[in-house]
Write an enzyme that holds these catalytic residues in place. Structure first.
Site, PDB file in Angstrom:
ATOM      1  N   HIS A   1      -1.663   7.551   7.217  1.00 39.21           N
ATOM      2  CA  HIS A   1      -0.784   8.440   6.444  1.00 39.21           C
ATOM      3  C   HIS A   1      -1.542   9.697   5.997  1.00 39.21           C
ATOM      4  CE1 HIS A   1       3.005   6.357   6.150  1.00 39.21           C
ATOM      5  NE2 HIS A   1       2.461   5.249   5.689  1.00 39.21           N
TER       6      HIS A   1
ATOM      7  N   CYS B   1       6.777   0.018   7.418  1.00 44.40           N
ATOM      8  CA  CYS B   1       6.329   1.085   6.524  1.00 44.40           C
ATOM      9  C   CYS B   1       7.476   1.503   5.614  1.00 44.40           C
ATOM     10  CB  CYS B   1       5.858   2.278   7.362  1.00 44.40           C
ATOM     11  SG  CYS B   1       5.367   3.695   6.360  1.00 44.40           S
ATOM     12  N   LEU B   2       7.156   1.718   4.336  1.00 44.85           N
ATOM     13  CA  LEU B   2       8.183   2.115   3.361  1.00 44.85           C
ATOM     14  C   LEU B   2       8.800   3.469   3.723  1.00 44.85           C
ATOM     15  CD1 LEU B   2       6.317   1.090   0.075  1.00 44.85           C
ATOM     16  CD2 LEU B   2       8.219  -0.119   1.167  1.00 44.85           C
TER      17      LEU B   2
ATOM     18  N   GLY C   1       0.830  -1.193   0.000  1.00 40.68           N
ATOM     19  CA  GLY C   1       0.000   0.000   0.000  1.00 40.68           C
ATOM     20  C   GLY C   1       0.865   1.243   0.000  1.00 40.68           C
TER      21      GLY C   1
ATOM     22  N   GLN D   1       3.257   9.969   0.754  1.00 37.27           N
ATOM     23  CA  GLN D   1       4.518   9.225   0.756  1.00 37.27           C
ATOM     24  C   GLN D   1       5.321   9.451  -0.523  1.00 37.27           C
ATOM     25  OE1 GLN D   1       2.604   5.275   2.023  1.00 37.27           O
ATOM     26  NE2 GLN D   1       4.637   5.157   2.935  1.00 37.27           N
TER      27      GLN D   1
ATOM     28  N   HIS E   1      -3.653   1.552   7.927  1.00 38.12           N
ATOM     29  CA  HIS E   1      -2.279   2.068   7.873  1.00 38.12           C
ATOM     30  C   HIS E   1      -2.191   3.233   6.877  1.00 38.12           C
ATOM     31  CE1 HIS E   1       2.260   1.346   7.785  1.00 38.12           C
ATOM     32  NE2 HIS E   1       2.067   2.134   6.747  1.00 38.12           N
ATOM     33  N   GLU E   2      -2.766   3.039   5.684  1.00 39.42           N
ATOM     34  CA  GLU E   2      -2.696   4.091   4.658  1.00 39.42           C
ATOM     35  C   GLU E   2      -3.547   5.304   5.044  1.00 39.42           C
ATOM     36  OE1 GLU E   2      -0.297   3.765   2.807  1.00 39.42           O
ATOM     37  OE2 GLU E   2      -0.059   1.607   3.032  1.00 39.42           O
TER      38      GLU E   2
END
Ligand code: ZN
Length: 174
Positions: A144, A98-99, A46, A51, A140-141
């Site tokens: 963000h 997380c990226l 995701g 991001q 999670h997204e």
């Protein structure tokens, strides 16, 4: 295919709340496609628009591709604009990464099942019922989009240690 640069902590764009999208134009559609390319390349399941440096409420998800094999391994990205949780049930704790927070894992408490409303890339309203990894990735997204990362789920001590480690690395690598 365009792979974008993924913003990492401590970039302040990750702590900003994204803006509601009111007009889905070619720029948004192109960004969405580029976000999918970036997510698959990372690889990740995701990605939220901030991001990749865009402060708008757009996420892309594919919780299956990374774990699929053989003929099941097909890229089916799901795009969601202005997502909102309208119903939730149960809680479950699991470790997340997380990226935008490399080399960091933390147990995060999430709703077990959720109903999410939003709009798709064609501007049509969308309602999703999610559980398991899909529900977790959506939450999670959406974190963000609200300017939160998994670091906000960590203790102050753990968060500060991580940020200090990252800043030291930035100083060292220039
Ligand atoms: Zn993330």
């Amino acid at each position: 295919m365009t792979v974008m640069n993924i913003v990492t902590v401590p970039d302040t764009i990750l702590t900003k709340k994204t803006e509601t999208i009111s007009n889905i134009d070619d720029r948004i559609r192109k960004l969405a496609a580029n976000m999918a390319d970036t997510m698959y390349k990372a690889p990740g399941i995701g990605l939220a628009a901030n991001q990749v440096g865009e402060l708008i409420s757009l996420i892309v998800l594919d919780v299956k591709y990374a774990y699929a094999e053989g003929k099941d391994k097909r890229k089916i990205p799901m795009y969601l604009i202005n997502p909102k949780i309208t119903l939730s049930e149960g809680m479950v704790v699991k470790e997340e990464g997380c990226l935008s927070v490399p080399d960091f894992g933390i147990d995060v408490n999430r709703f077990e099942r959720i109903r999410v409303t939003g709009i798709d890339l064609d501007g049509n309203p969308l309602t999703l019922e999610a559980d398991g990894l899909f529900a977790r990735a959506l939450q999670h997204e959406m974190d963000h989009l609200n300017g939160k990362t998994i670091l906000d789920h960590a203790s102050v001590l753990k968060r500060n240690l991580y940020i200090r480690r990252v800043k030291k690395r930035i100083r060292r690598d220039g």
